[in-house]
Design an enzyme around this catalytic site. Structure first.
Site, PDB file in Angstrom:
ATOM      1  N   GLY A  27       2.159  15.033  -0.334  1.00 35.70           N
ATOM      2  CA  GLY A  27       1.532  13.488  -1.054  1.00 35.70           C
ATOM      3  C   GLY A  27       0.518  12.757  -0.110  1.00 35.70           C
ATOM      4  O   GLY A  27      -0.978  12.793  -0.263  1.00 35.70           O
ATOM      5  N   HIS A  28       0.239  12.703   1.918  1.00 37.52           N
ATOM      6  CA  HIS A  28      -0.235  12.261   2.489  1.00 37.52           C
ATOM      7  C   HIS A  28      -1.446  13.198   2.311  1.00 37.52           C
ATOM      8  O   HIS A  28      -2.521  12.794   2.902  1.00 37.52           O
ATOM      9  CB  HIS A  28       0.168  11.931   3.656  1.00 37.52           C
ATOM     10  CG  HIS A  28       1.629  10.948   3.996  1.00 37.52           C
ATOM     11  ND1 HIS A  28       2.703  11.182   4.242  1.00 37.52           N
ATOM     12  CD2 HIS A  28       1.259   9.734   3.773  1.00 37.52           C
ATOM     13  CE1 HIS A  28       3.445  10.274   3.555  1.00 37.52           C
ATOM     14  NE2 HIS A  28       2.734   9.180   3.921  1.00 37.52           N
ATOM     15  N   ARG A 178      10.627   8.062   2.065  1.00 32.09           N
ATOM     16  CA  ARG A 178      12.026   8.177   2.303  1.00 32.09           C
ATOM     17  C   ARG A 178      12.937   8.615   1.510  1.00 32.09           C
ATOM     18  O   ARG A 178      14.139   8.598   2.055  1.00 32.09           O
ATOM     19  CB  ARG A 178      12.178   6.386   1.747  1.00 32.09           C
ATOM     20  CG  ARG A 178      11.578   5.451   2.579  1.00 32.09           C
ATOM     21  CD  ARG A 178      11.310   4.133   2.203  1.00 32.09           C
ATOM     22  NE  ARG A 178      11.188   2.638   2.303  1.00 32.09           N
ATOM     23  CZ  ARG A 178       9.857   2.332   2.225  1.00 32.09           C
ATOM     24  NH1 ARG A 178       8.964   2.556   1.331  1.00 32.09           N
ATOM     25  NH2 ARG A 178      10.022   1.051   3.349  1.00 32.09           N
TER      26      ARG A 178
HETATM   27  P1  AMP Z   1       2.628   5.832   3.521  1.00 29.85           P
HETATM   28  O1  AMP Z   1       2.710   6.631   4.295  1.00 29.85           O
HETATM   29  O2  AMP Z   1       4.337   5.656   2.533  1.00 29.85           O
HETATM   30  O3  AMP Z   1       2.573   4.370   2.858  1.00 29.85           O
HETATM   31  O4  AMP Z   1       1.995   5.801   1.927  1.00 29.85           O
HETATM   32  C1  AMP Z   1       0.345   6.453   2.595  1.00 29.85           C
HETATM   33  C2  AMP Z   1      -0.595   6.242   1.055  1.00 29.85           C
HETATM   34  O5  AMP Z   1      -0.081   7.833   1.104  1.00 29.85           O
HETATM   35  C3  AMP Z   1      -0.324   5.672   0.423  1.00 29.85           C
HETATM   36  O6  AMP Z   1      -1.532   5.419  -0.076  1.00 29.85           O
HETATM   37  C4  AMP Z   1       0.883   6.508  -0.795  1.00 29.85           C
HETATM   38  O7  AMP Z   1       0.818   5.283  -2.076  1.00 29.85           O
HETATM   39  C5  AMP Z   1       0.682   7.989  -0.130  1.00 29.85           C
HETATM   40  N1  AMP Z   1       1.298   8.667  -1.240  1.00 29.85           N
HETATM   41  C6  AMP Z   1       3.016   8.631  -0.528  1.00 29.85           C
HETATM   42  N2  AMP Z   1       3.302   9.609  -1.702  1.00 29.85           N
HETATM   43  C7  AMP Z   1       2.625   9.937  -1.922  1.00 29.85           C
HETATM   44  C8  AMP Z   1       3.081  10.799  -3.038  1.00 29.85           C
HETATM   45  N3  AMP Z   1       3.821  12.310  -3.448  1.00 29.85           N
HETATM   46  N4  AMP Z   1       1.607  11.187  -3.572  1.00 29.85           N
HETATM   47  C9  AMP Z   1       0.702  11.234  -3.725  1.00 29.85           C
HETATM   48  N5  AMP Z   1       0.141  10.319  -2.742  1.00 29.85           N
HETATM   49  C10 AMP Z   1       1.544   9.539  -2.236  1.00 29.85           C
END
Ligand code: AMP
Length: 274
Positions: A27-28, A178
């Site tokens: 995703g990232h 998570r």
């Molecule tokens: P985090 O590290 O969880 O704070 O996420 C960092 C960025 O990655 C945020 O903009 C999230 O929305 C994005 N993100 C997290 N999970 C996904 C996913 N499965 N698909 C696309 N973007 C994601």
């Protein structure tokens, strides 16, 4: 970071920023690839932001693996990994917070009252440190992206805010750092989120427009899993996150779910264009 950003500007190079809390997954990396398309220099920030966690939340045990993250970002040929120190971001005499109002008060803002204030403050700091041309966020956190869009508009940052689609595991579970908390049974149960959203999509394409009926259906799927406990289900207008009673053609909506699977809180959503 300021010096580097200034030198990019002098060379007329556009910076694309991808803010993350690390423990990276596909995703990232999809956000990184999007940033690459839109800018000359990609900066990924990695900062587990203490101010967006409530005292009872998982800051101390939030998963971390910086060496693996570095390797993944090197593979993507990211230009800069920006990992500021918590003491530098929030020195002992730190006093300034950014708080978006209405849109940040509902749903995630209601379940996690201090959360968005922490998010907007740190994203504001990152925007000021990196001074990017564009910043890429995931639809996975759709309300967060809308809150940041509002902040960007209100505070005149002038940054292009891009929202990229949700990347899922093969079986439909939205990728999340998570997910690593889930045991075998919970990992199976976690599928109720994407299953409920998929079912809503099916009902919508077969003519359902009554949001109460859709929500009822989602609720019965979510509560069918042994380890699940519902937090909220909402169907909202895309722009202001006000709840929608009826879905009208020409408008766009999100269907959002937050629920606990065991002790792990998961969120997921779909975007609907009528
Ligand atoms: P985090 O590290 O969880 O704070 O996420 C960092 C960025 O990655 C945020 O903009 C999230 O929305 C994005 N993100 C997290 N999970 C996904 C996913 N499965 N698909 C696309 N973007 C994601």
């Amino acid at each position: 970071m300021h010096n580097y950003s200034d030198s990019c500007r002098r060379e007329a190079k556009k910076i694309g920023l991808v803010p993350t809390m690390g423990y990276l997954h596909e995703g990232h990396l999809s956000l990184v690839r999007e940033a690459k398309k839109l800018s000359d220099i990609v900066v990924v920030s990695l900062f587990v932001n203490p101010t967006q966690f409530a005292p009872n939340e998982d800051l101390a045990k939030y998963p971390r693996d910086v060496e693996r993250d570095k390797m993944l970002l090197e593979k993507e040929a990211v230009d800069v990994l920006f990992m500021p120190d918590a003491g530098e971001v929030y020195p002992a005499d730190y006093q300034t917070y950014i708080e978006v109002q209405s849109i940040a008060k509902k749903l995630e803002g209601s379940s996690r009252p201090a959360h968005f204030k922490g998010v907007t403050t740190v994203v504001g700091i990152l925007f000021n440190a990196v001074r990017p041309y564009c910043a890429i966020f995931g639809q996975k956190d759709a309300q967060q992206a809308a809150v940041i869009r509002q902040m960007n508009k209100d505070l005149k940052y002038g940054i292009n805010i891009i929202v990229a689609p949700i990347i899922r595991e093969e079986d439909g579970l939205a990728m999340s750092s998570r997910n690593v908390y889930l045991n075998e049974q919970e990992r199976k149960d976690a599928l109720v989120l994407s299953k409920a959203l998929k079912t809503s999509e099916y009902l919508l394409t077969h003519g359902e427009t009554d949001t109460k009926q859709l929500i009822k259906n989602i609720e019965s799927i979510i509560t069918s899993a042994g380890t699940s406990k519902l937090d909220y289900i909402a169907i909202v207008n895309e722009d202001n996150f006000e709840s929608a009673d009826h879905l009208e053609s020409g408008f766009s909506y999100y269907i959002l779910i937050a629920c606990w699977i065991g002790t792990t809180r998961l969120i997921d959503n779909i975007y609907i264009k009528k």
